[in-house]
Design an enzyme around this catalytic site. Structure first.
Site, PDB file in Angstrom:
ATOM      1  N   SER A  37       0.824  -1.199   0.000  1.00 31.80           N
ATOM      2  CA  SER A  37       0.000   0.000   0.000  1.00 31.80           C
ATOM      3  C   SER A  37       0.863   1.256   0.000  1.00 31.80           C
ATOM      4  O   SER A  37       1.618   1.505  -0.928  1.00 31.80           O
ATOM      5  CB  SER A  37      -0.964  -0.038   1.188  1.00 31.80           C
ATOM      6  N   ASP A  91      -3.799   6.292  -3.025  1.00 33.97           N
ATOM      7  CA  ASP A  91      -2.659   5.731  -2.307  1.00 33.97           C
ATOM      8  C   ASP A  91      -1.911   4.760  -3.224  1.00 33.97           C
ATOM      9  O   ASP A  91      -2.245   4.612  -4.402  1.00 33.97           O
ATOM     10  CB  ASP A  91      -3.081   5.083  -0.989  1.00 33.97           C
ATOM     11  N   ASP A  93      -1.553   1.488  -3.695  1.00 29.28           N
ATOM     12  CA  ASP A  93      -2.213   0.402  -4.424  1.00 29.28           C
ATOM     13  C   ASP A  93      -3.566   0.828  -4.969  1.00 29.28           C
ATOM     14  O   ASP A  93      -4.322   0.000  -5.478  1.00 29.28           O
ATOM     15  CB  ASP A  93      -2.332  -0.851  -3.553  1.00 29.28           C
ATOM     16  N   ASP A 146      -6.426   1.701  -3.839  1.00 32.02           N
ATOM     17  CA  ASP A 146      -7.741   1.272  -3.361  1.00 32.02           C
ATOM     18  C   ASP A 146      -8.410   2.351  -2.516  1.00 32.02           C
ATOM     19  O   ASP A 146      -9.584   2.246  -2.196  1.00 32.02           O
ATOM     20  CB  ASP A 146      -7.662  -0.055  -2.592  1.00 32.02           C
TER      21      ASP A 146
END
Length: 483
Positions: free
Chosen positions: A106, A257, A259, A261
């Site tokens: 992340s 962010d 990743d 999501d």
């Protein structure tokens, strides 16, 4: 010395330093364990299949390949979808109806990597839903020095690209094709939004162009994050976007962010729109859709979202359901309640139409659609949902979080009782205290202990800045005295 997997396997995912804690041997063992604990049992005697994707970190391709090898060693046929966002992996799991693994850390720095696992249909795998069993099985093999050979046939490993399918699915849920033209600045933070935004909001995947003029900030995929951390929850990482939006004369800005999501929104002035306001805005749209279909609209929100969220949901004819903080709790309640939508203060947004999984991209598309349908700027539109003033999360280092919490709650309760203003206390997740100042300025605060650090997390909200500041400063003073 064998790695203790409990140091890298947390409540919801796997995360650690590469290669000190996570290397190809470790993830190969985790892949084989995931196959035995989750993938093969779910197949129930039929063909065992799984999907594997990864982000742009330098270590991600090799680690995801080792994990796929571990799956294949247990007879699992693996579909490797390569570069994708976490919600892109959830799409693959949902559309294919198979378990999945996403390699990402992340927003963590470049030296980290990790794995987010899910069951078929993007259902979460956490401590209570299989992650402990995966950890224990892999730990046994790592302690013994080798992963035993699998029995029976070896699975296949093939590659596919689902980016266009992912983008088309999102567009089927929110149609922006006929929207009024909007200018938007997107900060991808060198993360996976640099891969997904051109496909979903542009024509990079071969879909028709939308009436959106997108200005790209940091779309180059670079897991070393050369410009700023890919963590928009930290205000320092929104500075570039906040400056770029008014400079470009844009209608809004979006920040994702690492990743991709989670999605954060800024208005045309460069001012952040709170995730609670985004939750309420999207909830209003989903409630209208559910009512039109003759269904009861259920909206999930965690206990740190603004009081405005359940108020607006109720006013619009929906039923708000309050949950603990954490995606596994949200997803479970989404399933239990057949909820159409859920939102968290951390900018995770969950949709029943997306297998009850979280997708920041779909939330962003709802914001774009709402703005396109309005003749007002986003600052005015968002003001409808910003009824209270929030403190944001404030962390205090304490030796005994439980003792400090009880001391603070007891003192505040006694003070308010003495003033003739009794408070409400609930213990759904940490302790939440709700009260009211004269002449009726409502406030609340929540204290929660960190699961991983000696920190006590404070979130507070008031009817206006003065009410919020009064309770925030009083609680912080009591924490300091008790600590």
């Amino acid at each position: 010395m064998t790695l203790d997997l409990s140091t890298v396997i947390k409540a919801y995912d796997v995360r650690g330093l590469v290669p000190e804690q996570i290397d190809e041997g470790v993830v190969r063992a985790l892949g084989a364990a995931f196959a035995e604990v989750v993938v093969v049992p779910e197949a129930a005697g039929g063909p065992a299949r799984a999907v594997v994707g990864h982000d742009m970190r330098p270590s991600s391709p090799a680690l995801s390949a080792a994990f796929a090898d571990g799956l294949a060693s247990r007879g699992v046929d693996v579909e490797v979808i390569g570069l994708c966002s976490t919600d892109g992996l959830y799409y693959a799991s949902g559309a294919r109806g198979v378990p999945g693994a996403m390699f990402t850390a992340s927003h963590n720095p470049a030296e980290y990597n990790g794995i987010k696992l899910c069951r078929a249909g993007a259902r979460p795998v956490g401590q209570d839903t299989g992650l402990v069993a995966v950890r224990e099985r892999a730990q046994t093999w790592l302690d013994a020095g080798a992963v035993p050979a699998g029995e029976g046939r070896r699975g296949t490993v093939g590659e596919s690209d689902l980016l266009r399918d992912y983008a088309a699915h999102l567009r089927s849920l929110v149609d922006l094709s006929g929207a009024r033209p909007l200018r938007v600045v997107v900060d991808a933070g060198n993360g996976m939004a640099g891969h997904t935004v051109p496909a979903v909001l542009g024509d990079a995947a071969g879909l028709p162009a939308l009436p959106l003029d997108v200005t790209a900030l940091y779309f180059e995929l670079d897991g070393t994050f050369p410009n700023h951390e890919a963590n928009p929850l930290d205000p320092a990482n929104l500075v570039d976007l906040q400056a770029a939006v008014p400079r470009a004369g844009a209608d809004l800005g979006l920040a994702f962010d690492g990743d991709a999501d989670r999605c954060f929104v800024v208005d045309e002035k460069g001012e952040p729109v709170s995730p609670s306001a985004v939750t309420a805005l999207v909830a209003r749209r989903e409630i209208a859709k559910e009512l039109a279909a003759g269904r009861e609209p259920v909206i999930i929100h965690n206990l740190i979202t603004s009081l405005a969220v359940p108020e607006i949901v109720t006013e619009d004819g929906g039923r708000p359901v309050r949950t603990r903080v954490g995606h596994s709790f949200i997803k479970q309640r989404m399933a239990d309640e057949d909820a159409v939508f859920g939102g968290e203060h951390s900018a995770h947004y969950y949709f029943r139409d997306f297998w009850s999984a979280d997708t920041g991209m779909l939330a962003a598309m709802h914001v774009l659609a709402a703005l396109a349908e309005s003749d007002r700027p986003l600052s005015e539109l968002a003001a409808e949902y910003e009824r209270y003033t929030a403190s944001g999360e404030i962390n205090s280092r304490v030796a005994d979080a439980s003792a400090v919490t009880e001391s603070v709650v007891a003192t505040i309760s006694a003070e308010e009782e003495a003033a003739g203003r009794p408070v409400e206390i609930d213990r759904l997740d940490g302790v939440t205290v709700t009260g009211s100042d004269e002449p009726g300025g409502r406030w609340w605060f929540n204290l929660r202990a960190s699961n991983t650090e000696p920190l006590l997390r404070l979130n507070a909200e008031g009817a206006d800045p003065a009410a919020m500041e009064r309770i925030r400063d009083r609680v912080l003073a009591l924490i300091g005295a008790a600590a």
